[in-house]
Motif scaffolding. Structure first.
Motif, PDB file in Angstrom:
ATOM      1  N   ASN A 116      26.714   5.711   4.922  1.00 20.83           N
ATOM      2  CA  ASN A 116      26.567   6.600   3.779  1.00 20.83           C
ATOM      3  C   ASN A 116      25.186   7.230   3.911  1.00 20.83           C
ATOM      4  OD1 ASN A 116      24.688   4.784   2.660  1.00 20.83           O
ATOM      5  ND2 ASN A 116      26.255   3.746   1.464  1.00 20.83           N
ATOM      6  N   ASN A 117      24.664   7.861   2.892  1.00 17.41           N
ATOM      7  CA  ASN A 117      23.373   8.548   3.010  1.00 17.41           C
ATOM      8  C   ASN A 117      22.194   7.622   3.267  1.00 17.41           C
ATOM      9  OD1 ASN A 117      24.460  11.077   2.696  1.00 17.41           O
ATOM     10  ND2 ASN A 117      24.142  11.131   0.492  1.00 17.41           N
ATOM     11  N   GLU A 118      22.314   6.345   2.898  1.00 18.82           N
ATOM     12  CA  GLU A 118      21.166   5.447   2.996  1.00 18.82           C
ATOM     13  C   GLU A 118      21.415   4.188   3.820  1.00 18.82           C
ATOM     14  OE1 GLU A 118      20.501   4.819  -1.160  1.00 18.82           O
ATOM     15  OE2 GLU A 118      19.238   6.599  -1.328  1.00 18.82           O
ATOM     16  N   ASP A 119      22.665   3.887   4.148  1.00 20.76           N
ATOM     17  CA  ASP A 119      22.994   2.623   4.812  1.00 20.76           C
ATOM     18  C   ASP A 119      23.811   2.858   6.071  1.00 20.76           C
ATOM     19  OD1 ASP A 119      21.999   1.412   2.395  1.00 20.76           O
ATOM     20  OD2 ASP A 119      23.982   1.686   1.524  1.00 20.76           O
ATOM     21  N   VAL A 120      23.724   1.898   6.985  1.00 24.78           N
ATOM     22  CA  VAL A 120      24.586   1.887   8.163  1.00 24.78           C
ATOM     23  C   VAL A 120      24.965   0.423   8.428  1.00 24.78           C
ATOM     24  CG1 VAL A 120      22.651   1.774   9.801  1.00 24.78           C
ATOM     25  CG2 VAL A 120      24.873   2.627  10.558  1.00 24.78           C
ATOM     26  N   GLU A 121      26.243   0.208   8.738  1.00 24.54           N
ATOM     27  CA  GLU A 121      26.734  -1.140   9.011  1.00 24.54           C
ATOM     28  C   GLU A 121      27.539  -1.125  10.299  1.00 24.54           C
ATOM     29  OE1 GLU A 121      28.725  -4.784   6.551  1.00 24.54           O
ATOM     30  OE2 GLU A 121      29.660  -2.814   6.297  1.00 24.54           O
TER      31      GLU A 121
END
Length: 193
Positions: A28-33
Motif C-alpha cells: 500500500n502507500n506506506e507498507d510492503v509485505e
C-alpha cells in the motif's frame, strides 16, 4: 546479520529450490509485505488428508511515527484440510513465531479459505479470514500480548498467478503500553510453483 533475518532469508531461498511453494508481495502507500509458503508434505514425501505448511513473512511498516519504519518477521508451521460437509472451505490451524523490535511472541492461529463455487469460465475466486493471538504467557521480551486479524479476497487470474486485496490489523502490545503495529488495506500478487 540478525538471527531472524538469517532464518527468513533461508526460508526464501528454500522456496525457490523446492516445488509446491508460493511467494507473495503486497503493498500500500506506506507498507510492503513479503510472504512465502512451502508445502512440507512435498519436502518430507508425506501424503495424507492434511497439508502441512511452513510459512514466513516480512512486513515493513512505514505508516507509524518512526522515521525509519518498523519491521515484523514471522515463521510458522500449520496444518490445512478441507472442512467436511462444506465444499470449497478449508481451515488452517497452526503456530508461528513473531519478531519485532524488543518483541517476540508465539501466537496460535486459525485461517479459513472459501473458494466460491463458480462456473469454469470465471477465474477461481476465494475469500479468506485469519486470526492469531498470543496471551502474555506466549509473549516474550518486552511484549505483553499479540493479536492479528486479516480478511481478504483472492483471484487466480492466470494459472498459478493470483491477485488479492485485504485488510490487516496487527497489535504488538508491550508491558509499558498498547501498540497498534499496523492497521491497513493492501493489494498484492502471489505466484505458486
Amino acid at each position: 546479520m540478525h538471527l531472524k533475518e538469517l532464518l527468513f532469508s533461508t526460508l526464501l531461498i528454500t522456496c525457490f529450490v523446492y516445488a509446491e511453494t508460493s511467494v507473495g508481495l503486497d503493498v500500500n502507500n506506506e507498507d510492503v509485505e513479503l510472504a512465502a509458503e512451502i508445502n512440507f508434505n512435498s519436502l518430507a514425501d508425506y501424503s495424507s488428508g492434511t497439508t502441512y505448511v511452513i510459512s514466513g513473512t516480512y512486513l515493513y511498516s512505514g505508516g507509524n511515527d518512526n522515521d525509519n519504519g518498523e519491521h515484523l518477521f514471522t515463521l510458522g508451521f500449520s496444518g490445512q484440510n478441507n472442512l467436511p460437509g462444506v465444499e470449497g472451505l478449508s481451515v488452517t490451524l497452526g503456530a508461528k513465531g513473531v519478531f519485532a523490535d524488543n518483541f517476540a511472541a508465539l501466537p496460535l492461529f486459525v485461517r479459513a479459505n472459501y473458494a466460491l463455487p463458480l462456473i469454469d469460465t470465471i477465474p477461481t475466486t476465494s475469500f479468506f479470514a485469519g486470526l492469531a493471538y498470543a496471551p502474555s504467557v506466549l509473549t516474550f521480551s518486552d511484549g505483553e500480548d499479540y493479536s492479528e486479524f486479516r480478511i481478504g479476497a483472492d483471484m487466480e487470474v492466470i494459472s498459478n498467478t493470483h491477485i488479492f486485496v485485504g485488510y490487516r490489523n496487527i497489535d504488538t502490545d508491550y508491558t509499558y503500553g498498547d501498540y497498534n503495529f499496523n492497521d491497513s488495506f493492501y493489494g498484492g500478487l502471489k505466484l505458486s510453483f
